[in-house]
Design a protein around this motif. Structure first.
Motif, PDB file in Angstrom:
ATOM      1  N   CYS A  42       0.189  16.768   7.837  1.00 32.89           N
ATOM      2  CA  CYS A  42      -1.050  16.633   8.474  1.00 32.89           C
ATOM      3  C   CYS A  42      -1.821  17.982   8.551  1.00 32.89           C
ATOM      4  O   CYS A  42      -1.662  19.140   9.092  1.00 32.89           O
ATOM      5  CB  CYS A  42      -0.142  16.629  10.221  1.00 32.89           C
ATOM      6  N   ALA A  44      -4.605  18.601   9.565  1.00 36.41           N
ATOM      7  CA  ALA A  44      -4.795  18.316  11.323  1.00 36.41           C
ATOM      8  C   ALA A  44      -4.344  19.456  12.207  1.00 36.41           C
ATOM      9  O   ALA A  44      -4.551  20.399  12.806  1.00 36.41           O
ATOM     10  CB  ALA A  44      -5.082  16.666  12.350  1.00 36.41           C
ATOM     11  N   TYR A  74      -9.998  19.710  18.921  1.00 37.43           N
ATOM     12  CA  TYR A  74     -11.065  18.771  18.095  1.00 37.43           C
ATOM     13  C   TYR A  74     -11.441  17.743  19.569  1.00 37.43           C
ATOM     14  O   TYR A  74     -12.255  17.276  19.269  1.00 37.43           O
ATOM     15  CB  TYR A  74      -9.684  18.083  17.560  1.00 37.43           C
ATOM     16  N   GLU A 181      -4.757   7.506  10.848  1.00 37.80           N
ATOM     17  CA  GLU A 181      -5.062   9.288  10.502  1.00 37.80           C
ATOM     18  C   GLU A 181      -6.312   9.663   9.932  1.00 37.80           C
ATOM     19  O   GLU A 181      -7.107  10.124  10.683  1.00 37.80           O
ATOM     20  CB  GLU A 181      -3.817   9.464   9.529  1.00 37.80           C
ATOM     21  N   ALA A 185      -9.899  12.051  11.825  1.00 38.59           N
ATOM     22  CA  ALA A 185     -10.309  12.413  10.821  1.00 38.59           C
ATOM     23  C   ALA A 185     -11.969  12.190  10.875  1.00 38.59           C
ATOM     24  O   ALA A 185     -12.757  13.163  10.936  1.00 38.59           O
ATOM     25  CB  ALA A 185      -9.790  12.434   9.973  1.00 38.59           C
ATOM     26  N   LEU A 204     -14.692  17.262   4.697  1.00 35.56           N
ATOM     27  CA  LEU A 204     -13.412  16.948   4.725  1.00 35.56           C
ATOM     28  C   LEU A 204     -13.234  17.679   3.724  1.00 35.56           C
ATOM     29  O   LEU A 204     -11.463  17.721   3.710  1.00 35.56           O
ATOM     30  CB  LEU A 204     -13.878  15.235   3.935  1.00 35.56           C
ATOM     31  N   TRP A 207     -11.724  20.768   5.328  1.00 36.07           N
ATOM     32  CA  TRP A 207     -10.425  20.950   5.912  1.00 36.07           C
ATOM     33  C   TRP A 207      -9.071  19.955   5.798  1.00 36.07           C
ATOM     34  O   TRP A 207      -8.448  20.874   5.814  1.00 36.07           O
ATOM     35  CB  TRP A 207     -11.196  19.794   6.837  1.00 36.07           C
ATOM     36  N   MET A 208      -9.079  19.040   4.142  1.00 36.77           N
ATOM     37  CA  MET A 208      -7.777  18.610   3.929  1.00 36.77           C
ATOM     38  C   MET A 208      -7.102  19.891   2.776  1.00 36.77           C
ATOM     39  O   MET A 208      -6.005  20.306   2.598  1.00 36.77           O
ATOM     40  CB  MET A 208      -7.799  17.431   3.164  1.00 36.77           C
ATOM     41  N   GLU A 211      -7.043  22.957   4.769  1.00 36.76           N
ATOM     42  CA  GLU A 211      -6.567  23.318   6.217  1.00 36.76           C
ATOM     43  C   GLU A 211      -7.130  24.034   7.473  1.00 36.76           C
ATOM     44  O   GLU A 211      -6.459  24.971   8.323  1.00 36.76           O
ATOM     45  CB  GLU A 211      -5.019  23.330   5.831  1.00 36.76           C
TER      46      GLU A 211
END
Length: 255
Positions: A42, A44, A74, A181, A185, A204, A207-208, A211
């Protein structure tokens, strides 16, 4: 000069004793996982650990630790943060604490047809936690078709449908988890107008892939349960409509 030295030294190899970072201290500055740390599938939660909202080693995390991290990192509502946190502990059968690596246990919370992780096809107990660059590129390529440089809920429905065609349909529980999920996001990173305008593809990606919370990003609203349910419902219904539009001579499997 001090901030530059800190930013550089956080990439040098070191340890995170008892979940703390000797480089970033008690700040929420980014520090990637070090030797001995564990991470999940994950992004997040991994980002929350990399920024110190969760123990930086990814270990010994209680349900209230998860709630606090989701709210502080968040700006999730208390209700949504509690549902996600206590629900995860329940699905894993771990009621006191968990490590992020526990979330990789296949078919508990983790599932096949992930948007950015390869399927667990070899019968291993733990699924891959590293982001697959090919899948991430495919996800990002799906964006920009509705709103320039954005991944919208419409794009999310399309790519989720494609992944479940490629990998096989998910059961009802994991299908809903998968939709939730990407919906959360988009809702969190995209801001208060994300349901309409989506999330920046660059944010995005950062973040992905890394991380890491996107540079300059701060939550501008509280992501609540009702809003999340509404957005997830849209993705679910659009997936059904996309399936119904498929040629009858090309049967497709999708929940």
């Amino acid at each position: 000069m001090t901030s530059t030295v800190t930013a550089q030294s956080s990439t040098d190899s070191h340890e995170h004793p008892q979940g703390s970072c000797p480089v970033t201290g008690k700040t929420y500055n980014f520090c990637p996982a070090q030797t001995g740390d564990v991470r999940s599938p994950c992004p997040a939660l991994n980002a929350l650990a990399n920024h110190g909202y969760l123990p930086r080693d990814g270990k010994n995390i209680g349900p209230l630790d998860l709630v606090r991290a989701l709210k502080n990192g968040y700006n999730l509502s208390t209700v949504l943060a509690c549902i996600l946190s206590f629900g995860s502990m329940l699905l894993l059968g771990q009621y006191r604490c968990l490590s992020l690596s526990d979330l990789a246990r296949h078919n508990m919370i983790e599932h096949n047809a992930s948007l950015v992780h390869k399927d667990d096809n070899n019968g291993a107990e733990y699924a891959p936690t590293k982001v697959d660059r090919r899948l991430l590129a495919a996800l990002l390529a799906e964006g920009g078709k509705e709103v320039p440089h954005k991944l919208t809920l419409e794009d999310a429905a399309r790519i989720r449908f494609k992944r479940e065609v490629e990998c096989g349909k998910l059961d009802a529980v994991h299908a809903e988890i998968a939709r939730g999920e990407i919906t959360i996001a988009i809702g969190v990173l995209g801001g208060k107008d994300a349901a309409k305008n989506g999330v920046d593809l660059s944010a995005l990606h950062e973040w992905m892939q890394h991380e890491r919370l996107p540079a300059g990003w701060k939550p501008d609203h509280t992501q609540g349960l009702y809003q999340t349910i509404k957005m997830t419902k849209y993705v679910r219904e659009r997936m059904r409509e996309i399936e119904a539009q498929q040629p009858s001579n090309e049967p497709v499997e999708s929940h």
